[in-house]
Design a protein around this motif. Structure first.
Motif, PDB file in Angstrom:
ATOM      1  N   PRO A  78      31.925  25.200  54.009  1.00 58.99           N
ATOM      2  CA  PRO A  78      33.049  25.192  53.799  1.00 58.99           C
ATOM      3  C   PRO A  78      33.750  26.295  54.643  1.00 58.99           C
ATOM      4  O   PRO A  78      33.475  27.290  54.744  1.00 58.99           O
ATOM      5  N   GLN A  79      35.207  25.884  54.808  1.00 54.28           N
ATOM      6  CA  GLN A  79      35.857  26.819  55.537  1.00 54.28           C
ATOM      7  C   GLN A  79      36.887  27.348  54.453  1.00 54.28           C
ATOM      8  O   GLN A  79      37.414  26.767  53.459  1.00 54.28           O
ATOM      9  N   ARG A  80      37.297  28.677  54.924  1.00 53.69           N
ATOM     10  CA  ARG A  80      38.426  29.554  54.202  1.00 53.69           C
ATOM     11  C   ARG A  80      39.593  29.734  55.219  1.00 53.69           C
ATOM     12  O   ARG A  80      39.239  30.840  55.915  1.00 53.69           O
ATOM     13  N   VAL A  81      40.462  29.273  55.241  1.00 60.41           N
ATOM     14  CA  VAL A  81      41.580  29.296  56.516  1.00 60.41           C
ATOM     15  C   VAL A  81      42.899  29.886  55.745  1.00 60.41           C
ATOM     16  O   VAL A  81      43.260  29.240  54.633  1.00 60.41           O
ATOM     17  N   VAL A  82      43.389  31.148  56.177  1.00 64.18           N
ATOM     18  CA  VAL A  82      44.204  31.771  55.296  1.00 64.18           C
ATOM     19  C   VAL A  82      45.535  32.247  56.207  1.00 64.18           C
ATOM     20  O   VAL A  82      44.987  32.610  57.433  1.00 64.18           O
ATOM     21  N   GLN A  83      46.676  32.125  55.823  1.00 64.18           N
ATOM     22  CA  GLN A  83      47.734  32.499  56.592  1.00 64.18           C
ATOM     23  C   GLN A  83      48.623  33.418  55.590  1.00 64.18           C
ATOM     24  O   GLN A  83      49.384  32.893  54.594  1.00 64.18           O
ATOM     25  N   GLY A  84      48.798  34.550  55.847  1.00 63.46           N
ATOM     26  CA  GLY A  84      49.928  35.562  55.115  1.00 63.46           C
ATOM     27  C   GLY A  84      49.013  36.324  53.844  1.00 63.46           C
ATOM     28  O   GLY A  84      49.854  36.869  53.300  1.00 63.46           O
ATOM     29  N   VAL A  85      47.937  36.013  53.834  1.00 62.07           N
ATOM     30  CA  VAL A  85      47.106  36.832  52.760  1.00 62.07           C
ATOM     31  C   VAL A  85      45.907  37.024  53.376  1.00 62.07           C
ATOM     32  O   VAL A  85      45.290  36.431  54.286  1.00 62.07           O
ATOM     33  N   ASP A  86      45.091  38.357  52.992  1.00 63.53           N
ATOM     34  CA  ASP A  86      43.831  38.579  53.310  1.00 63.53           C
ATOM     35  C   ASP A  86      42.687  37.716  53.405  1.00 63.53           C
ATOM     36  O   ASP A  86      42.847  37.284  52.133  1.00 63.53           O
ATOM     37  N   THR A  87      41.916  37.311  54.185  1.00 62.22           N
ATOM     38  CA  THR A  87      40.970  36.473  53.853  1.00 62.22           C
ATOM     39  C   THR A  87      39.969  36.719  52.974  1.00 62.22           C
ATOM     40  O   THR A  87      39.365  35.841  52.208  1.00 62.22           O
ATOM     41  N   ARG A  89      40.423  38.608  50.454  1.00 61.15           N
ATOM     42  CA  ARG A  89      40.956  38.483  49.179  1.00 61.15           C
ATOM     43  C   ARG A  89      41.014  37.066  48.501  1.00 61.15           C
ATOM     44  O   ARG A  89      40.852  36.699  47.432  1.00 61.15           O
ATOM     45  N   VAL A  90      41.217  36.051  49.386  1.00 66.34           N
ATOM     46  CA  VAL A  90      41.312  34.703  49.198  1.00 66.34           C
ATOM     47  C   VAL A  90      39.897  34.247  48.647  1.00 66.34           C
ATOM     48  O   VAL A  90      39.602  33.582  47.725  1.00 66.34           O
ATOM     49  N   ALA A  91      38.937  34.799  49.549  1.00 64.88           N
ATOM     50  CA  ALA A  91      37.504  34.283  49.097  1.00 64.88           C
ATOM     51  C   ALA A  91      36.997  35.018  47.895  1.00 64.88           C
ATOM     52  O   ALA A  91      36.429  34.419  46.964  1.00 64.88           O
ATOM     53  N   LEU A  92      37.472  36.189  47.456  1.00 63.19           N
ATOM     54  CA  LEU A  92      37.189  36.843  46.242  1.00 63.19           C
ATOM     55  C   LEU A  92      37.891  35.938  44.899  1.00 63.19           C
ATOM     56  O   LEU A  92      37.238  35.660  44.023  1.00 63.19           O
ATOM     57  N   LEU A  93      38.939  35.599  45.107  1.00 61.99           N
ATOM     58  CA  LEU A  93      39.873  34.906  44.064  1.00 61.99           C
ATOM     59  C   LEU A  93      39.144  33.680  43.978  1.00 61.99           C
ATOM     60  O   LEU A  93      39.197  32.947  42.819  1.00 61.99           O
ATOM     61  N   ALA A  94      38.747  32.931  44.896  1.00 64.10           N
ATOM     62  CA  ALA A  94      38.194  31.391  44.719  1.00 64.10           C
ATOM     63  C   ALA A  94      36.840  31.689  43.922  1.00 64.10           C
ATOM     64  O   ALA A  94      36.557  30.834  43.295  1.00 64.10           O
ATOM     65  N   ALA A  95      36.015  32.687  44.358  1.00 66.86           N
ATOM     66  CA  ALA A  95      35.018  33.095  43.608  1.00 66.86           C
ATOM     67  C   ALA A  95      34.980  33.134  42.013  1.00 66.86           C
ATOM     68  O   ALA A  95      34.457  32.731  41.372  1.00 66.86           O
ATOM     69  N   ILE A  96      36.161  33.885  41.844  1.00 65.48           N
ATOM     70  CA  ILE A  96      36.548  34.319  40.293  1.00 65.48           C
ATOM     71  C   ILE A  96      36.820  32.803  39.758  1.00 65.48           C
ATOM     72  O   ILE A  96      36.640  32.461  38.594  1.00 65.48           O
ATOM     73  N   LEU A  97      37.626  32.045  40.476  1.00 63.37           N
ATOM     74  CA  LEU A  97      38.086  30.797  40.093  1.00 63.37           C
ATOM     75  C   LEU A  97      36.982  29.905  39.594  1.00 63.37           C
ATOM     76  O   LEU A  97      36.872  29.304  38.541  1.00 63.37           O
ATOM     77  N   ASP A 126      48.117  37.567  42.827  1.00 61.63           N
ATOM     78  CA  ASP A 126      46.630  36.938  42.775  1.00 61.63           C
ATOM     79  C   ASP A 126      46.750  35.781  41.771  1.00 61.63           C
ATOM     80  O   ASP A 126      46.186  34.645  42.096  1.00 61.63           O
ATOM     81  N   LEU A 127      47.235  35.815  40.652  1.00 64.54           N
ATOM     82  CA  LEU A 127      47.196  34.656  39.892  1.00 64.54           C
ATOM     83  C   LEU A 127      48.139  33.316  40.511  1.00 64.54           C
ATOM     84  O   LEU A 127      47.503  32.100  40.219  1.00 64.54           O
ATOM     85  N   ALA A 128      48.953  33.639  41.360  1.00 66.67           N
ATOM     86  CA  ALA A 128      49.574  32.495  41.985  1.00 66.67           C
ATOM     87  C   ALA A 128      48.765  31.730  42.976  1.00 66.67           C
ATOM     88  O   ALA A 128      48.795  30.895  43.171  1.00 66.67           O
ATOM     89  N   ILE A 129      47.961  32.674  43.689  1.00 71.19           N
ATOM     90  CA  ILE A 129      46.987  32.162  44.539  1.00 71.19           C
ATOM     91  C   ILE A 129      45.964  31.316  43.879  1.00 71.19           C
ATOM     92  O   ILE A 129      45.708  30.208  44.214  1.00 71.19           O
ATOM     93  N   LEU A 130      45.426  31.698  42.760  1.00 67.74           N
ATOM     94  CA  LEU A 130      44.630  31.047  41.964  1.00 67.74           C
ATOM     95  C   LEU A 130      45.030  29.806  41.349  1.00 67.74           C
ATOM     96  O   LEU A 130      44.281  28.341  41.565  1.00 67.74           O
TER      97      LEU A 130
END
Length: 210
Positions: A78-87, A89-97, A126-130
């Protein structure tokens, strides 16, 4: 993009940390007085996969929309493609979710973007991204007029953002009626829906009656 953020790190006649928001137009760089209105322009309030948060940059607070798209991956990884946020950081938040809220993102591509060309370094987003990721996965839009605000820990707890009152004032100025964030419930506007975990936050973000 067309938006420029200029921060004063040294100012002989004023304070440091002040941020100017400028927009590039045909006549050149033009100051933007209401950055929140600029970043939220054209927002569709009924579509899943979007959440609004209040971020601080230097001395200024403004509202931005985080957008997410979760789709089944046709590839093995699976891909994690991010614009405007550290990649990362998004991977970490996705794992927490996945771990703390029980949402299954395995086999899904996750795309995250900050609308308007802003860049998010503020932990309060963080919470808004999740919630944006959960909204796209569940195909449920965040309740209208809702602000999502808070820092998220590895154990899934939601912590209050620094300067939360100032952020809530900015949300009130732009007509937001409720805020999902850490802290006790309180009348508004915006009416505070207090949460302590991401499970609660995800549930309350979609609940129009909470």
């Amino acid at each position: 993009g067309a938006i420029r953020l200029v921060r004063a790190t040294k100012n002989r006649f004023g304070t440091t940390g002040e941020v100017a928001v400028l927009e590039m137009r045909s006549e050149g760089l033009v100051p933007v007085d209401d950055a929140s209105a600029l970043f939220l322009a054209g927002r569709d309030r009924s579509e899943p996969g979007a959440a609004v948060c209040a971020v601080r940059n230097g001395s200024r607070v403004f509202l931005v929309e985080v957008q997410a798209l979760v789709a089944h991956s046709p590839y093995g990884t699976p891909q994690r493609v991010v614009q405007g946020v550290d990649t990362k950081r998004v991977a970490l938040l996705a794992a927490i979710l996945e771990k703390r809220a029980g949402l299954d993102l395995a086999g899904c591509d996750v795309f995250v973007k900050v609308a308007g060309g802003a860049r998010l370094d503020d932990p309060a987003a963080d919470l808004a991204i999740l919630v944006a990721i959960a909204s796209s996965l569940r195909e449920r839009a965040v309740a209208p007029g809702t602000l999502i605000l808070g820092e998220v820990g590895l154990t899934g707890e939601v912590r209050a953002a620094s300067g939360q009152e100032e952020r809530l004032r900015e949300a009130r100025r732009h007509g937001f009626l409720r805020a999902v964030c850490a802290g006790p419930a309180a009348a508004g506007p915006p009416r505070i829906v207090g949460v302590t975990s991401i499970e609660e936050a995800v549930a309350m973000a979609f609940d129009r009656d909470s």
